[in-house]
Design a protein around this motif. Structure first.
Motif, PDB file in Angstrom:
ATOM      1  N   VAL A 156      50.576  10.895  32.036  1.00  0.00           N
ATOM      2  CA  VAL A 156      49.964  10.534  33.317  1.00  0.00           C
ATOM      3  C   VAL A 156      49.591   9.053  33.214  1.00  0.00           C
ATOM      4  O   VAL A 156      49.274   8.557  32.125  1.00  0.00           O
ATOM      5  N   ILE A 157      49.635   8.327  34.323  1.00  0.00           N
ATOM      6  CA  ILE A 157      49.444   6.871  34.287  1.00  0.00           C
ATOM      7  C   ILE A 157      48.313   6.459  35.225  1.00  0.00           C
ATOM      8  O   ILE A 157      48.372   6.715  36.428  1.00  0.00           O
ATOM      9  N   ALA A 158      47.286   5.838  34.655  1.00  0.00           N
ATOM     10  CA  ALA A 158      46.216   5.243  35.482  1.00  0.00           C
ATOM     11  C   ALA A 158      46.519   3.765  35.649  1.00  0.00           C
ATOM     12  O   ALA A 158      46.668   3.046  34.660  1.00  0.00           O
ATOM     13  N   LEU A 159      46.643   3.323  36.892  1.00  0.00           N
ATOM     14  CA  LEU A 159      46.965   1.927  37.183  1.00  0.00           C
ATOM     15  C   LEU A 159      45.705   1.174  37.589  1.00  0.00           C
ATOM     16  O   LEU A 159      45.081   1.490  38.615  1.00  0.00           O
ATOM     17  N   TYR A 160      45.330   0.190  36.780  1.00  0.00           N
ATOM     18  CA  TYR A 160      44.219  -0.701  37.107  1.00  0.00           C
ATOM     19  C   TYR A 160      44.780  -1.962  37.771  1.00  0.00           C
ATOM     20  O   TYR A 160      45.938  -2.318  37.559  1.00  0.00           O
ATOM     21  N   ASN A 161      43.940  -2.641  38.559  1.00  0.00           N
ATOM     22  CA  ASN A 161      44.332  -3.905  39.213  1.00  0.00           C
ATOM     23  C   ASN A 161      45.671  -3.764  39.937  1.00  0.00           C
ATOM     24  O   ASN A 161      46.596  -4.545  39.704  1.00  0.00           O
ATOM     25  N   PRO A 162      45.802  -2.781  40.830  1.00  0.00           N
ATOM     26  CA  PRO A 162      47.129  -2.491  41.379  1.00  0.00           C
ATOM     27  C   PRO A 162      47.671  -3.562  42.310  1.00  0.00           C
ATOM     28  O   PRO A 162      48.894  -3.717  42.402  1.00  0.00           O
ATOM     29  N   VAL A 163      46.785  -4.301  42.985  1.00  0.00           N
ATOM     30  CA  VAL A 163      47.263  -5.212  44.013  1.00  0.00           C
ATOM     31  C   VAL A 163      46.189  -6.275  44.254  1.00  0.00           C
ATOM     32  O   VAL A 163      45.004  -6.049  43.978  1.00  0.00           O
ATOM     33  N   SER A 164      46.624  -7.436  44.719  1.00  0.00           N
ATOM     34  CA  SER A 164      45.674  -8.467  45.140  1.00  0.00           C
ATOM     35  C   SER A 164      46.406  -9.355  46.125  1.00  0.00           C
ATOM     36  O   SER A 164      47.612  -9.215  46.321  1.00  0.00           O
ATOM     37  N   ARG A 165      45.698 -10.305  46.740  1.00  0.00           N
ATOM     38  CA  ARG A 165      46.356 -11.189  47.701  1.00  0.00           C
ATOM     39  C   ARG A 165      47.500 -11.950  47.041  1.00  0.00           C
ATOM     40  O   ARG A 165      48.545 -12.153  47.638  1.00  0.00           O
ATOM     41  N   ALA A 166      47.291 -12.335  45.770  1.00  0.00           N
ATOM     42  CA  ALA A 166      48.325 -13.114  45.081  1.00  0.00           C
ATOM     43  C   ALA A 166      49.428 -12.231  44.497  1.00  0.00           C
ATOM     44  O   ALA A 166      50.440 -12.734  44.020  1.00  0.00           O
ATOM     45  N   ARG A 167      49.242 -10.902  44.528  1.00  0.00           N
ATOM     46  CA  ARG A 167      50.233  -9.996  43.932  1.00  0.00           C
ATOM     47  C   ARG A 167      50.550  -8.878  44.926  1.00  0.00           C
ATOM     48  O   ARG A 167      50.169  -7.728  44.735  1.00  0.00           O
ATOM     49  N   PRO A 168      51.262  -9.209  45.994  1.00  0.00           N
ATOM     50  CA  PRO A 168      51.444  -8.233  47.078  1.00  0.00           C
ATOM     51  C   PRO A 168      52.556  -7.204  46.845  1.00  0.00           C
ATOM     52  O   PRO A 168      52.491  -6.112  47.399  1.00  0.00           O
ATOM     53  N   TRP A 169      53.566  -7.531  46.027  1.00  0.00           N
ATOM     54  CA  TRP A 169      54.753  -6.662  45.929  1.00  0.00           C
ATOM     55  C   TRP A 169      54.776  -5.780  44.686  1.00  0.00           C
ATOM     56  O   TRP A 169      55.546  -4.820  44.609  1.00  0.00           O
ATOM     57  N   GLN A 170      53.908  -6.066  43.723  1.00  0.00           N
ATOM     58  CA  GLN A 170      54.026  -5.397  42.428  1.00  0.00           C
ATOM     59  C   GLN A 170      53.817  -3.890  42.509  1.00  0.00           C
ATOM     60  O   GLN A 170      54.528  -3.115  41.842  1.00  0.00           O
ATOM     61  N   LEU A 171      52.861  -3.450  43.315  1.00  0.00           N
ATOM     62  CA  LEU A 171      52.566  -2.015  43.350  1.00  0.00           C
ATOM     63  C   LEU A 171      53.755  -1.218  43.905  1.00  0.00           C
ATOM     64  O   LEU A 171      54.147  -0.196  43.334  1.00  0.00           O
ATOM     65  N   GLY A 172      54.328  -1.683  44.994  1.00  0.00           N
ATOM     66  CA  GLY A 172      55.486  -0.993  45.555  1.00  0.00           C
ATOM     67  C   GLY A 172      56.650  -0.959  44.581  1.00  0.00           C
ATOM     68  O   GLY A 172      57.343   0.066  44.435  1.00  0.00           O
ATOM     69  N   THR A 173      56.848  -2.051  43.891  1.00  0.00           N
ATOM     70  CA  THR A 173      57.923  -2.115  42.896  1.00  0.00           C
ATOM     71  C   THR A 173      57.648  -1.135  41.751  1.00  0.00           C
ATOM     72  O   THR A 173      58.571  -0.491  41.226  1.00  0.00           O
ATOM     73  N   ALA A 174      56.393  -1.019  41.365  1.00  0.00           N
ATOM     74  CA  ALA A 174      56.034  -0.083  40.295  1.00  0.00           C
ATOM     75  C   ALA A 174      56.309   1.361  40.731  1.00  0.00           C
ATOM     76  O   ALA A 174      56.860   2.166  39.952  1.00  0.00           O
TER      77      ALA A 174
END
Lengths: 254, 254
Positions: free
Chosen positions: B160-178
């Motif tokens: 199981v994976i807990a994702l911290y710091n999933p998104v921020s204004r400077a990192r808008p695409w990373q969560l969807g890509t993950a």
């Protein structure tokens, strides 16, 4: 249905780690269910019944507490550390899924606690300061081959690894085999932390390296943290070192 | 050297989660250092100075607190959640390693707290009931390729994976890509939990599935838990479901 079930994390063993929420949940319960040594940590309260059971009796214990709650009581299951990490919350959910439909209508609250890896990490620095995983080394409930596959995946990808349930009388060889397996991925000098009974009178925290980790004492109550290639050790005169994993990783090969 | 530095975990944001140990450490400090919103959670005490700094200022904040402690003060750095999980304890250790030799002689204590993944998990059942990992999705301090490699390793091996710091204004695409990346390993129906501000007035917990997870709202204060193939959802009338990962795994392919 008016019954209520709380699953309460006591933290690592000292009242200094018991959150106010957990303390209030304990006070509100009509009946406490748990492994004997965990129940022993909770001060007796008038009118509150106590139901101790053996360590391996998770499912029957959960079922007994749910039955009691379904009769309208405020039942509570106590758990060391955090109830959601290799502990009673999953056993309670399993019983609810496979038990009487009426159990789904119960008010269930889960009260988090400080789990062992956080307490041990805090004692020695910040070994979990970067990506990490938590893995139970018990092959009572999963095949050993799966544990090896997870050790390979975690160490190979650079996760720090917290090992729960590292050893028991019935599982004497697994920990040494796990350290050998990790040596395929990690250097001999990788820091390994052994923590036991943090916050209690018999607390013991030791730091070694992966090549000698199998010779260090461990038992069922020990929590072991195996560093990554990035984990660093800061020597300090007359004290345990500080062990930490930096927040930044420069290289993909790390 | 008489100086003392405490690194204190406040838990997820409500005084009900603040341990007695953390409360005592806050009371004993001459000076508090921290990100402004975390300092705002701590009641003011007479004679205690407060030094707020910006979110991204971890290393200068740690250095300022260490300088103060080295002058003989009882300095404290406050951290949300647990200070050892993607938080201030690693930054303090880094400063000690690379700072003046005298800092190694300081008395340093790290006070653990309830980290976000434990609080979110408790709200929804026991999704972390079996092997799991914690991964920061921020590529500010590590290459994105390494994050993808870790997502592959963790999901492929059944953590199981807990994702911290999933998104921020400077990192808008990373969560969807993950989420897309995780779809290579996990079925569309895999449960995904979004938790925000647990224990606060604006608490929000939602459950979805991996195929629609990218459409669900998330921000920097959101903690996301992605289940494994084993994770189960128990529907309940008029309530959030219970989501849990069973303690047992029968098959190596799980």
């Amino acid at each position: 249905m008016s019954g209520h079930l709380a699953v309460i994390g006591l933290g690592p063993g000292d009242a200094r780690y018991l959150t106010p929420e957990a303390d209030a949940a304990l006070a509100a319960a009509d009946a406490l269910y748990g492994y004997g040594p965990y129940l022993d940590r909770v001060p007796a309260r008038p009118g509150q019944s106590r139901h101790a059971s053996d360590n391996r009796e998770e499912r029957p214990r959960a079922a007994a507490a749910l039955h009691h709650a379904a009769q309208g009581a405020r039942a509570a299951v106590v758990s060391g550390g955090d109830p959601g990490v290799f502990a009673m919350a999953a056993a309670v959910c399993e019983e609810i899924e496979w038990g009487p439909e009426s159990w789904r209508a119960l008010d269930v609250s889960i009260v988090p606690g400080i789990t062992a890896m956080l307490a041990v990490a805090a004692r020695i620095g910040a070994p979990l300061g970067h990506d990490f995983c938590a893995l139970s080394l018990s092959d009572n409930l999963k095949p050993w081959e799966l544990i090896e596959r997870r050790l390979d995946a975690a160490a190979g990808a650079g996760f720090v690894i917290a090992l729960y349930n590292p050893v028991s009388r019935a599982r004497p060889w697994q920990l040494g085999t796990a350290f050998e397996r990790l040596r395929r991925h990690l250097p001999a000098s990788t820091p390994v932390i052994f923590g036991r009974a943090v916050g209690r009178a018999d607390e013991r925290v030791a730091v070694g390296t992966l090549d000698v980790a199998a010779t260090m004492p461990a038992d069922m109550a020990t929590l072991i943290i195996v560093g990554s290639r990035e984990t660093r050790v800061i020597a300090r005169a007359g004290r345990l070192p500080l062990v930490y994993t930096p927040r930044a990783v420069a290289e993909v090969n790390a």
